[in-house]
Design a protein around this motif. Structure first.
Motif, PDB file in Angstrom:
ATOM      1  N   THR A 114      35.544  26.329  40.394  1.00  0.00           N
ATOM      2  CA  THR A 114      35.823  27.410  39.022  1.00  0.00           C
ATOM      3  C   THR A 114      36.640  27.965  38.183  1.00  0.00           C
ATOM      4  N   PHE A 115      37.485  28.182  39.719  1.00  0.00           N
ATOM      5  CA  PHE A 115      38.567  29.068  39.290  1.00  0.00           C
ATOM      6  C   PHE A 115      39.702  27.873  38.326  1.00  0.00           C
ATOM      7  N   ARG A 116      39.890  29.258  36.815  1.00  0.00           N
ATOM      8  CA  ARG A 116      40.575  28.968  36.074  1.00  0.00           C
ATOM      9  C   ARG A 116      39.780  28.682  34.759  1.00  0.00           C
ATOM     10  N   LYS A 117      38.151  28.679  34.870  1.00  0.00           N
ATOM     11  CA  LYS A 117      37.878  28.734  33.412  1.00  0.00           C
ATOM     12  C   LYS A 117      36.680  29.615  33.231  1.00  0.00           C
ATOM     13  N   ARG A 118      36.557  29.058  31.906  1.00  0.00           N
ATOM     14  CA  ARG A 118      36.278  30.568  31.278  1.00  0.00           C
ATOM     15  C   ARG A 118      34.420  30.931  31.682  1.00  0.00           C
ATOM     16  N   HIS A 119      35.096  32.434  31.892  1.00  0.00           N
ATOM     17  CA  HIS A 119      33.665  33.722  32.387  1.00  0.00           C
ATOM     18  C   HIS A 119      34.001  33.447  34.062  1.00  0.00           C
ATOM     19  N   LEU A 122      37.005  33.940  39.553  1.00  0.00           N
ATOM     20  CA  LEU A 122      38.553  33.908  39.808  1.00  0.00           C
ATOM     21  C   LEU A 122      39.649  33.172  38.928  1.00  0.00           C
ATOM     22  N   GLU A 123      40.146  34.541  38.245  1.00  0.00           N
ATOM     23  CA  GLU A 123      41.481  34.143  36.829  1.00  0.00           C
ATOM     24  C   GLU A 123      43.065  33.517  37.786  1.00  0.00           C
ATOM     25  N   GLY A 124      43.555  33.468  36.821  1.00  0.00           N
ATOM     26  CA  GLY A 124      44.690  31.964  37.209  1.00  0.00           C
ATOM     27  C   GLY A 124      45.306  33.236  37.907  1.00  0.00           C
ATOM     28  N   HIS A 125      45.400  34.494  38.101  1.00  0.00           N
ATOM     29  CA  HIS A 125      46.382  36.092  38.713  1.00  0.00           C
ATOM     30  C   HIS A 125      45.479  36.397  39.215  1.00  0.00           C
ATOM     31  N   PRO A 126      45.165  37.049  40.306  1.00  0.00           N
ATOM     32  CA  PRO A 126      43.589  38.125  40.804  1.00  0.00           C
ATOM     33  C   PRO A 126      43.980  39.417  40.209  1.00  0.00           C
ATOM     34  N   THR A 127      42.130  39.274  39.840  1.00  0.00           N
ATOM     35  CA  THR A 127      42.285  40.881  39.347  1.00  0.00           C
ATOM     36  C   THR A 127      41.362  41.134  40.077  1.00  0.00           C
ATOM     37  N   PRO A 128      40.946  43.264  39.179  1.00  0.00           N
ATOM     38  CA  PRO A 128      39.768  43.973  40.602  1.00  0.00           C
ATOM     39  C   PRO A 128      38.378  43.173  39.909  1.00  0.00           C
ATOM     40  N   ARG A 129      38.489  42.200  38.850  1.00  0.00           N
ATOM     41  CA  ARG A 129      36.869  41.647  38.327  1.00  0.00           C
ATOM     42  C   ARG A 129      35.954  41.001  39.782  1.00  0.00           C
ATOM     43  N   LEU A 130      37.153  40.788  40.744  1.00  0.00           N
ATOM     44  CA  LEU A 130      36.340  40.884  42.396  1.00  0.00           C
ATOM     45  C   LEU A 130      36.796  41.895  43.043  1.00  0.00           C
TER      46      LEU A 130
END
Length: 647
Positions: A114-119, A122-130
């Motif tokens: 799901t890398f880089r996909k909406r919602h 696993l965003e394009g660059h890491p954030t504390p969403r993880l």
């Protein structure tokens, strides 16, 4: 800053088994693990149709050996006080980090794709969403400075030791912020900080400054008192030995300089220019060339059990009792600089809240953080004239649960603005305090005057911007910044060099998003909206207007963001005219904050005039500065008369 004298406990990497591997770990082929990380990086980018697989492929062995042999982390308990920290400073290589998370069982293969996909997390660059990502990365040159803050907290404050590992690219070594971090870490001998430099020779548009000249990087690092190790970054045994050497060094930080190849393992992209930031042209063939998919699982060592009492103890003679801080009290009518009130309140807040730490940029005499340094020296950190490192260290410390106040002149804090922007992306909670704001500082001239700071900090996502006018208001807001768990994001407090009259009682409360109506009547013809030094000027102007038979309402808009829209709208409805006055440039400051209260399409815009610093100031006394800028009592009263007469 004094160097750490806390006894060093047995470090990870040597306590469990020879070579640093867990005593009960199965034999794991590190080459195969690195190939798995490459394959999964290629697959994730191919599925997304974008990303940076070649930058991920160069560091595969570096990551594989780290997670399999050195990292100590409980992925089921990300807040464990003994967890190591892994900061991927080269955040564009996020496929590698996510592939590592899959290898340790933190995410599934389905989520990887799901890398880089909406919602997706696993965003394009890491954030504390993880939950395993401490800070957002991707703006190059930020990972190491933030990691220095984490390592400073470990060296000076932590009850349980941990290591901080940073993986960065060779391109970002050119950043000035990296130099600031290298110097701070070397000076403070942060021996549990390890920098892993992926020297893959190629940057975004071509070769890096030094290419594969590892000696060039070593000279620079060693000049800042770092231990360096040069290694073939694609030899797992050599990388393992380098990590063990880093762990064994106990008197300074260590940098692993790893010679690698961008796009390693796939001939079509290996060491080729023009392949940065793109999926591989034939991902299926690339995966086959890398030996196909694998499903190796890494058992990462977990840290020791938390200490019996993980919370820091308060300094000084008093013990924290959970009560409100004993804030300073001033005589009403006395003249007190808000920077003085900040310093005195900070001492009291630090006594009541042992989690509070203070950082300053070698201006503690002026910002008044020196008072905290004297009262709570173990929780004071001198960052010297390095404002990027100042803000970054605060971001790093808050990841460990500390409540940082970082202070400098407001104008100088703007040098660290990019770190402030990224702090918001990191969901970081930091308190920034800028002193010597506005033309009211007087003779020092424009280079020292913060005249853009309100606009800059208002623009930061989720920020809070506060500008108190008197000592009691300042003290209360300093305490609020420490005590409000609900108050997320970046908080900015603007303080003044010169003394202003104490107009509030010590019991007065100042909620975030509020304001104070200091003067009002049923016949008010105009509302004067001010903050900071212009509040007493507005009160004097209201008295002058009253002598002319003009009733003026005065609003102290100490919370510039969020702004008190209800009070402003009521004032507009009752008086029909608003006059804002600020010791700041007109763009983005108090006037724009007031204007925003009427842009919802449901409330009529009143007649509005804005007074601000519109000309470049020079050197003059504070009173002369306010007069020349057209923001003193005389100018306010004159502008109010003109606003009324223009009807």
């Amino acid at each position: 800053m004094t160097h750490s004298t806390r006894p060093r406990a047995a470090d990870n990497g040597t306590a469990d088994a020879p070579g640093g591997a867990p005593a009960d770990a199965p034999d794991l082929d590190l080459h195969e693990l690195a190939q798995q990380l490459r394959v999964d990086s290629v697959r994730a980018a191919a599925e997304a149709g974008s990303g940076h697989p070649t930058s991920s492929m160069s560091a595969a062995e570096l990551m594989a050996v780290l997670i399999a042999r050195q990292l100590r982390y409980d992925f089921s308990e990300p807040q464990h006080p003994g967890n190591d920290h892994l900061v991927l400073s080269k955040g564009h290589a996020s496929p590698l980090l996510y592939a590592a998370y899959k290898a340790v069982g933190a995410i599934t293969d389905e989520e990887l794709l799901t890398f880089r996909k909406r919602h997706s997390r696993l965003e394009g660059h890491p954030t504390p969403r993880l939950p395993w990502v401490d800070v957002a990365t991707g703006s190059l040159g930020q990972g190491l400075p933030i990691a220095v803050g984490m390592a400073l907290a470990e060296a000076r404050l932590a009850e349980q030791p941990y290591r901080t590992w940073v993986v960065c690219g060779d391109s970002e070594m050119a950043e000035g912020s990296v130099t600031e971090a290298l110097e701070q870490a070397g000076y403070d001998r942060l021996d549990r900080l390890t920098l892993i430099v992926d020297v893959n020779r190629l940057g975004q548009r071509g070769p890096t400054r030094y290419g594969w000249d590892l000696d060039a990087y070593a000279r620079r690092l060693e000049a800042h008192d770092w231990h360096t190790v040069q290694v073939d970054g694609h030899d797992p045994d050599a990388v393992d030995a380098a990590y063990r050497e880093a762990v064994a060094v106990t008197d300074r930080p260590t940098a692993i300089l790893a010679r690698t190849v961008k796009g390693q393992g796939v001939a079509a992209v290996a060491d080729r220019e023009g392949k940065h930031g793109k999926p591989l042209p034939d991902a299926h063939s690339a995966v086959a060339e890398l030996g196909g998919r694998r499903n190796l699982r890494v058992t990462v060592r977990t840290p020791d059990a938390p200490p019996a009492q993980a919370a820091p103890a308060a300094s000084g003679d008093a013990e924290p009792d959970g009560s409100a801080p004993r804030l300073p009290v001033y005589e009403r009518g006395a003249r007190v600089a808000t920077r003085d009130a900040f310093g005195e309140a900070l001492v009291a807040v630090g006594e009541a809240h042992p989690e509070v730490v203070v950082l300053d940029g070698e201006v503690g005499d002026s910002t008044r953080t020196r008072a905290f340094a004297e009262a709570h020296p173990e929780r004071f950190f001198e960052c010297y004239i390095a404002e990027q490192q100042l803000v970054a260290a605060a971001v790093g410390m808050q990841t460990r649960g500390w409540v940082p106040y970082a202070s400098s002149f407001g104008a100088f804090l703007e040098r660290g603005y990019e770190f402030v922007r990224m702090a918001a992306v990191s969901r970081a909670r930091i308190n920034l305090v800028g002193s010597h704001a506005g033309v009211a500082i007087g003779e020092d001239g424009p280079s020292q005057m913060a005249l853009e700071d309100l606009a800059a900090f208002r623009a930061v996502h989720g920020s809070t911007v506060l500008h108190p006018c008197d000592a009691h208001q300042t003290a209360r807001l300093v305490a609020t910044m420490a005590e409000s768990d609900w108050l997320g994001g970046v908080r900015y407090l603007r303080t003044l060099r010169g003394a202003t009259p104490v107009i509030y009682d010590p019991e007065e409360r100042f909620p975030i998003g509020g304001s104070k109506v200091l003067r009002s009547s049923d016949i008010d013809e105009v509302t004067l909206v001010a903050a900071g030094v212009t509040v007493p000027e507005a009160l004097l102007a209201a008295e002058a207007l009253a002598a002319d038979g003009i009733a003026a309402r005065v609003v102290d808009l100490y919370s510039v963001k969020p702004v008190d829209t209800a009070t402003l709208r009521e004032a507009a409805a009752r008086t029909g005219r608003l006059l804002t006055v600020e010791d700041h440039h007109p763009e983005g400051g108090l006037g724009d904050a007031v204007l925003d209260a009427f842009t919802d399409g449901r409330h009529a815009l009143p007649r509005l005039r804005r007074l601000a610093v519109r000309e470049l100031p020079g050197s003059a006394t504070p009173d002369e500065q306010l007069h020349d800028a057209g923001i003193d009592a005389e100018a306010i009263a004159g502008a109010a008369r003109e606003l009324i007469a223009s009807d």
